[in-house]
Design a protein around this motif. Structure first.
Motif, mmCIF file in Angstrom:
data_model
loop_
_atom_site.group_PDB
_atom_site.id
_atom_site.type_symbol
_atom_site.label_atom_id
_atom_site.label_comp_id
_atom_site.label_asym_id
_atom_site.label_seq_id
_atom_site.Cartn_x
_atom_site.Cartn_y
_atom_site.Cartn_z
ATOM 1 N N LEU A 1 0.664 -1.182 -0.091
ATOM 2 C CA LEU A 1 -0.065 0.065 -0.010
ATOM 3 C C LEU A 1 0.838 1.200 -0.050
ATOM 4 C CD1 LEU A 1 -2.868 0.935 0.121
ATOM 5 C CD2 LEU A 1 -2.832 0.641 2.590
ATOM 6 N N ARG A 2 1.837 1.396 0.684
ATOM 7 C CA ARG A 2 2.710 2.356 0.753
ATOM 8 C C ARG A 2 3.608 2.698 -0.201
ATOM 9 N NH1 ARG A 2 -0.493 3.360 3.849
ATOM 10 N NH2 ARG A 2 -0.485 3.482 6.190
ATOM 11 N N CYS A 3 4.068 1.306 -0.719
ATOM 12 C CA CYS A 3 4.821 1.587 -2.234
ATOM 13 C C CYS A 3 3.928 2.272 -3.514
ATOM 14 C CB CYS A 3 5.409 0.250 -2.442
ATOM 15 S SG CYS A 3 6.874 -0.482 -1.713
ATOM 16 N N SER A 4 2.730 1.757 -3.334
ATOM 17 C CA SER A 4 1.812 2.226 -4.583
ATOM 18 C C SER A 4 1.789 3.763 -4.325
ATOM 19 C CB SER A 4 0.303 1.570 -4.138
ATOM 20 O OG SER A 4 -0.283 2.189 -3.253
ATOM 21 N N TYR A 5 1.701 4.457 -3.202
ATOM 22 C CA TYR A 5 1.764 5.940 -3.428
ATOM 23 C C TYR A 5 3.049 6.488 -3.929
ATOM 24 C CZ TYR A 5 -2.281 5.716 -0.441
ATOM 25 O OH TYR A 5 -3.720 5.635 0.015
ATOM 26 N N LEU A 6 4.125 5.868 -3.499
ATOM 27 C CA LEU A 6 5.680 6.386 -3.844
ATOM 28 C C LEU A 6 5.780 6.232 -5.372
ATOM 29 C CD1 LEU A 6 8.257 7.302 -3.065
ATOM 30 C CD2 LEU A 6 9.052 5.034 -2.736
ATOM 31 N N VAL A 7 5.331 5.014 -5.842
ATOM 32 C CA VAL A 7 5.535 4.916 -7.112
ATOM 33 C C VAL A 7 4.722 5.643 -8.068
ATOM 34 C CG1 VAL A 7 5.105 3.053 -9.018
ATOM 35 C CG2 VAL A 7 6.038 2.271 -6.890
ATOM 36 N N ALA A 8 3.358 5.916 -7.577
ATOM 37 C CA ALA A 8 2.482 6.692 -8.278
ATOM 38 C C ALA A 8 3.009 8.311 -8.691
ATOM 39 C CB ALA A 8 1.145 6.739 -7.495
ATOM 40 N N VAL A 9 3.296 8.673 -7.589
ATOM 41 C CA VAL A 9 3.976 10.054 -7.476
ATOM 42 C C VAL A 9 4.962 10.238 -8.361
ATOM 43 C CG1 VAL A 9 4.682 12.079 -6.449
ATOM 44 C CG2 VAL A 9 2.873 10.782 -5.423
ATOM 45 N N ILE A 10 5.980 9.460 -8.199
ATOM 46 C CA ILE A 10 7.342 9.485 -8.889
ATOM 47 C C ILE A 10 7.184 9.212 -10.339
ATOM 48 C CG2 ILE A 10 9.679 8.758 -9.190
ATOM 49 C CD1 ILE A 10 9.733 8.270 -6.176
ATOM 50 N N GLY A 11 6.540 8.254 -10.650
ATOM 51 C CA GLY A 11 6.123 7.655 -11.962
ATOM 52 C C GLY A 11 5.401 8.794 -12.814
ATOM 53 N N ALA A 12 4.393 9.318 -12.152
ATOM 54 C CA ALA A 12 3.573 10.416 -13.001
ATOM 55 C C ALA A 12 4.466 11.672 -13.411
ATOM 56 C CB ALA A 12 2.345 10.799 -12.182
ATOM 57 N N VAL A 13 5.326 11.926 -12.450
ATOM 58 C CA VAL A 13 6.232 13.164 -12.761
ATOM 59 C C VAL A 13 7.270 12.758 -13.917
ATOM 60 C CG1 VAL A 13 8.209 14.568 -11.922
ATOM 61 C CG2 VAL A 13 6.203 13.949 -10.474
ATOM 62 N N LEU A 14 7.740 11.462 -13.813
ATOM 63 C CA LEU A 14 8.722 11.325 -14.836
ATOM 64 C C LEU A 14 8.006 10.942 -15.996
ATOM 65 C CD1 LEU A 14 10.502 8.083 -12.970
ATOM 66 C CD2 LEU A 14 11.595 10.361 -13.881
ATOM 67 N N SER A 15 6.640 10.718 -16.181
ATOM 68 C CA SER A 15 5.913 10.715 -17.356
ATOM 69 C C SER A 15 5.801 12.029 -18.110
ATOM 70 C CB SER A 15 4.596 10.116 -17.279
ATOM 71 O OG SER A 15 4.612 8.499 -16.807
ATOM 72 N N VAL A 16 5.520 12.717 -17.260
ATOM 73 C CA VAL A 16 5.317 14.267 -17.739
ATOM 74 C C VAL A 16 6.623 14.755 -18.460
ATOM 75 C CG1 VAL A 16 5.291 16.858 -17.148
ATOM 76 C CG2 VAL A 16 3.792 14.952 -15.971
ATOM 77 N N PHE A 17 7.863 14.431 -17.964
ATOM 78 C CA PHE A 17 9.059 14.822 -18.394
ATOM 79 C C PHE A 17 9.453 14.004 -19.823
ATOM 80 C CE2 PHE A 17 10.374 16.119 -14.029
ATOM 81 C CZ PHE A 17 10.930 17.363 -14.614
ATOM 82 N N VAL A 18 9.050 12.668 -19.943
ATOM 83 C CA VAL A 18 9.076 12.082 -21.117
ATOM 84 C C VAL A 18 8.302 12.569 -22.048
ATOM 85 C CG1 VAL A 18 8.591 9.923 -22.322
ATOM 86 C CG2 VAL A 18 9.607 9.778 -19.949
ATOM 87 N N LEU A 19 7.085 13.019 -21.855
ATOM 88 C CA LEU A 19 6.380 13.884 -22.963
ATOM 89 C C LEU A 19 6.791 15.033 -23.378
ATOM 90 C CD1 LEU A 19 2.758 13.261 -21.043
ATOM 91 C CD2 LEU A 19 3.256 12.328 -23.289
ATOM 92 N N ILE A 20 7.446 15.716 -22.573
ATOM 93 C CA ILE A 20 8.164 16.896 -22.963
ATOM 94 C C ILE A 20 9.297 16.552 -23.960
ATOM 95 C CG2 ILE A 20 9.532 18.728 -22.213
ATOM 96 C CD1 ILE A 20 7.911 18.710 -19.653
ATOM 97 N N ARG A 21 10.071 15.468 -23.310
ATOM 98 C CA ARG A 21 11.130 14.994 -24.545
ATOM 99 C C ARG A 21 10.541 14.608 -25.832
ATOM 100 N NH1 ARG A 21 16.210 16.281 -24.116
ATOM 101 N NH2 ARG A 21 16.194 14.668 -25.774
ATOM 102 N N PHE A 22 9.663 13.925 -25.909
ATOM 103 C CA PHE A 22 8.826 13.588 -27.082
ATOM 104 C C PHE A 22 8.454 14.917 -27.871
ATOM 105 C CE2 PHE A 22 7.120 9.166 -25.541
ATOM 106 C CZ PHE A 22 8.331 8.749 -25.599
#
Length: 430
Positions: free
Chosen positions: A392-413
């Protein structure tokens, strides 16, 4: 009439190739994941409980296999594929037989031998599917094995334990034997898949065995974006592995310890949702539009993971709905890395002389490296942790960091697409 006949022929070809790939990779899971259904209660070795030691040992073998695969799979020649699949899975089954013969806990190293060859199987199977206009449809069928296959093999393993009183040490190799004939049949049909057409090569580029020079050339072009994608994939691999390896512990804590079918029934809704969403990518013919859509799907998977855990903690959804939602969100973000995003990156970034095995095995190698590190840290420094709360705790950490990384990937694209447009405009003016 001729056109309709050709369409039916294409549809049938996609169907049987996809089913053969799904069946082949699903059978592999019977040799890899069945042991995790065992509890191995009361056995400790090297300061660890035995089940955790087995998971870590197998994960290390699987991780090393991925690093070897960066070179091995990228250089794979077509004629060797069928023999390699059968040989590698045969070695893993032999390791499970040794695991049952050698007394515990001294048999733990057999799981290293089991995991070492299995890390190559995905790259070999997907080499039959990549570089086609239908790769997304084929990838959808293959990707369902990530969700269904692990749960099918675990249900069979649990059935052996509950219904036939098979020991936890014999259960893994017996489960493998039950899947041996389906494996042979599926590999036979997979090996009969036709090569990509000229039209496929035109739109997706020809996929060829790579050399050291072509690997270096591809990395120079894509490394900034690749770095963001690899970090995202590490998060997803770690979370998926923890959720999968300790699924039995979570279900036991939720009160489903005597319900073998829970592994299959819980995966059906996730499979249906993933099939629907991933199939839509086939409709997007433009590679750049598809690439953006895939990354937005990954972003949705990350954010949904955090939302479903919040809903569970606040009592809005039940534990079963939470597990199903968590599984769906995880695979919504995870599957595009294995079957879709690198397939579209190769033509959009003009990575000629490349193949998808090279890119995904870079991500996979570091993903499993992260998974092993987390497993070691948890078992060495927090051995008595509650897996339900940990997940449960890991799911929050993965969700937040992963979402931020996805935004940066979209910018790179976006930046890459604009640069290509500018370069194309200058070329036309010359």
């Amino acid at each position: 009439m001729v056109g309709n006949s050709d369409n039916r022929k294409v549809d049938f070809t996609v169907l049987w190739i996809g089913l053969a790939a799904f069946a082949t990779y699903s059978c592999m899971y019977a040799f890899r994941k069945s042991f995790s259904v065992g509890v191995f209660e009361g056995i400790y070795y090297l300061g660890l409980d035995f089940k955790s030691l087995l998971i870590i040992t197998q994960s290390i073998g699987y991780m090393i296999s991925k690093f070897i695969g960066i070179k091995f799979i990228s250089e794979l020649k077509k004629g060797a594929r069928i023999k390699l699949i059968l040989t590698l899975i045969g070695i893993s089954e032999l390791a499970l037989i040794l695991f049952s013969w050698i007394p515990a806990p001294h048999n733990f190293w057999c799981l290293f031998l089991n995991g070492l060859p299995l890390g190559m199987i995905w790259g070999i199977v997907f080499s039959y599917l990549e570089g086609r206009s239908t790769t997304e449809l084929l990838g959808v069928m293959l990707s369902i094995s990530f969700i269904m296959a692990s749960n099918i093999s675990k249900s069979v393993a649990q059935w052996l334990l509950v219904s036939f009183n098979v020991s936890e040490f014999d259960m893994p190799y017996i489960t493998g034997l039950l899947f041996a004939l389906p494996l042979l049949i599926s590999v036979y049909f997979l090996n009969r898949a036709p090569e990509p057409s000229e039209s496929d090569i035109k739109h997706r580029l020809k996929r060829v065995p790579m050399t050291a020079s072509s690997r270096n050339k591809s990395l120079k072009i894509i490394w900034p974006t690749m770095l963001l994608l690899v970090v995202s994939y590490i998060l997803l691999t770690v979370f998926r592995d923890v959720r999968s390896n300790y699924a039995s512990d979570v279900w036991n804590e939720l009160g489903f310890q005597n319900v073998p079918s829970i592994y299959i029934t819980s995966s059906l809704p996730s499979s249906a949702i993933i099939i629907l969403l991933m199939s839509l990518l086939y409709l997007i013919k433009d590679n750049w539009k598809a690439l953006f859509s895939i990354e937005w799907m990954i972003f949705l998977g990350f954010t949904s993971l955090g939302i479903c855990s919040l809903l569970y903690e606040t009592g809005i959804i039940s534990s079963v709905v939470w597990v199903i939602s968590m599984m769906t969100a995880t695979y919504l973000a995870y599957i595009p890395f294995n079957c879709f995003i690198f397939e579209r990156i190769i033509p959009t970034y003009h990575l000629s002389g490349s193949n998808i095995g090279f890119l995904i095995y870079i991500a996979d190698a570091f993903g499993y490296f992260g998974s092993v590190l987390v497993l070691l840290h948890k078992n060495l420094f927090s051995p008595d942790i509650n897996w339900l709360h940990y997940l449960l705790r890991c799911s929050y950490l993965v969700a937040v960091i992963g979402a931020v990384l996805s935004v940066f990937v979209l910018i790179r694209f976006q930046l890459k697409q604009k640069k290509q447009a500018i370069d194309y405009g200058k070329l036309r003016l010359q």
